[in-house]
Motif scaffolding. Sequence first.
Motif, PDB file in Angstrom:
ATOM      1  N   GLY A   1       0.836  -1.197   0.000  1.00  0.00           N
ATOM      2  CA  GLY A   1       0.000   0.000   0.000  1.00  0.00           C
ATOM      3  C   GLY A   1       0.870   1.247   0.000  1.00  0.00           C
ATOM      4  N   CYS A   2       1.824   1.308  -0.921  1.00  0.00           N
ATOM      5  CA  CYS A   2       2.814   2.393  -0.905  1.00  0.00           C
ATOM      6  C   CYS A   2       2.247   3.745  -1.341  1.00  0.00           C
TER       7      CYS A   2
ATOM      8  N   TYR B   1      10.943  -2.027  -2.427  1.00  0.00           N
ATOM      9  CA  TYR B   1       9.914  -2.454  -3.367  1.00  0.00           C
ATOM     10  C   TYR B   1       8.585  -1.940  -2.831  1.00  0.00           C
ATOM     11  N   GLY B   2       7.786  -1.359  -3.712  1.00  0.00           N
ATOM     12  CA  GLY B   2       6.498  -0.824  -3.305  1.00  0.00           C
ATOM     13  C   GLY B   2       5.376  -1.430  -4.113  1.00  0.00           C
ATOM     14  N   LEU B   3       4.294  -1.785  -3.443  1.00  0.00           N
ATOM     15  CA  LEU B   3       3.128  -2.401  -4.079  1.00  0.00           C
ATOM     16  C   LEU B   3       1.899  -1.564  -3.764  1.00  0.00           C
ATOM     17  N   ASP B   4       1.097  -1.295  -4.779  1.00  0.00           N
ATOM     18  CA  ASP B   4      -0.173  -0.606  -4.581  1.00  0.00           C
ATOM     19  C   ASP B   4      -1.136  -1.067  -5.656  1.00  0.00           C
TER      20      ASP B   4
ATOM     21  N   VAL C   1       3.683  -1.662   6.456  1.00  0.00           N
ATOM     22  CA  VAL C   1       2.366  -1.216   6.026  1.00  0.00           C
ATOM     23  C   VAL C   1       2.048   0.017   6.862  1.00  0.00           C
ATOM     24  N   SER C   2       1.931   1.158   6.191  1.00  0.00           N
ATOM     25  CA  SER C   2       1.770   2.418   6.899  1.00  0.00           C
ATOM     26  C   SER C   2       0.441   3.082   6.541  1.00  0.00           C
ATOM     27  N   TYR C   3      -0.478   3.068   7.483  1.00  0.00           N
ATOM     28  CA  TYR C   3      -1.784   3.703   7.334  1.00  0.00           C
ATOM     29  C   TYR C   3      -2.537   3.258   6.081  1.00  0.00           C
ATOM     30  N   SER C   4      -2.389   1.995   5.708  1.00  0.00           N
ATOM     31  CA  SER C   4      -3.169   1.524   4.570  1.00  0.00           C
ATOM     32  C   SER C   4      -4.053   0.327   4.888  1.00  0.00           C
ATOM     33  N   LEU C   5      -3.781  -0.407   5.971  1.00  0.00           N
ATOM     34  CA  LEU C   5      -4.681  -1.513   6.324  1.00  0.00           C
ATOM     35  C   LEU C   5      -6.102  -0.997   6.533  1.00  0.00           C
TER      36      LEU C   5
END
Length: 172
Positions: free
Chosen positions: A6-7, A26-29, A77-81
């Motif tokens: 959730g980048c 590595y970033g996933l969104d 995971v930063s403020y995306s869950l």
Amino acid sequence: TVLELGCGTGRNIILAARRYPDARFYGLDISAEMLETAGKAIDREGLSGRVVLARGDATDFDARALFGVERFDRVFVSYSLSMIPGWEKTVSAALAALSPNGSLHIVDFGQQEGLPGWFRALLRGWLKKFHVTPRESLREVLESESRRTGASFRFRTLYRGYAWLAVIKITS
């Protein structure tokens, strides 16, 4: 190797890449628009050689197919869950992507239990406008996953419950 699930716009992955210059990121969104914004920011910062982005679902992803990397030393995971439907699957997927002795770091909105009621109501209303739902069962799910995987678990409440911080460390 560090993976952010959730980048979004890339803000946190850029901060982390600056702080840890010897790591690969590595970033996933799931959002193509967010990834486009993140890509431009990463280019502007001169980090394209160390940060790779991919479009995918944080609840079910194949790191090898997306990044050519099977396991990561750190996943965060930063403020995306609080914005991911089926967020519990993200926790399981993140743990499955960790290397032996790796760790999962999560920060997200807490239940604001120590904040004044009027402020908590105002904050909840504002968050709802952005499809953000603080996960009341976050701690319980993380504790359960830690037990299931035999990992250690640390949990802290920040800023009178505004946020929760958790670390799950795989011990092999």
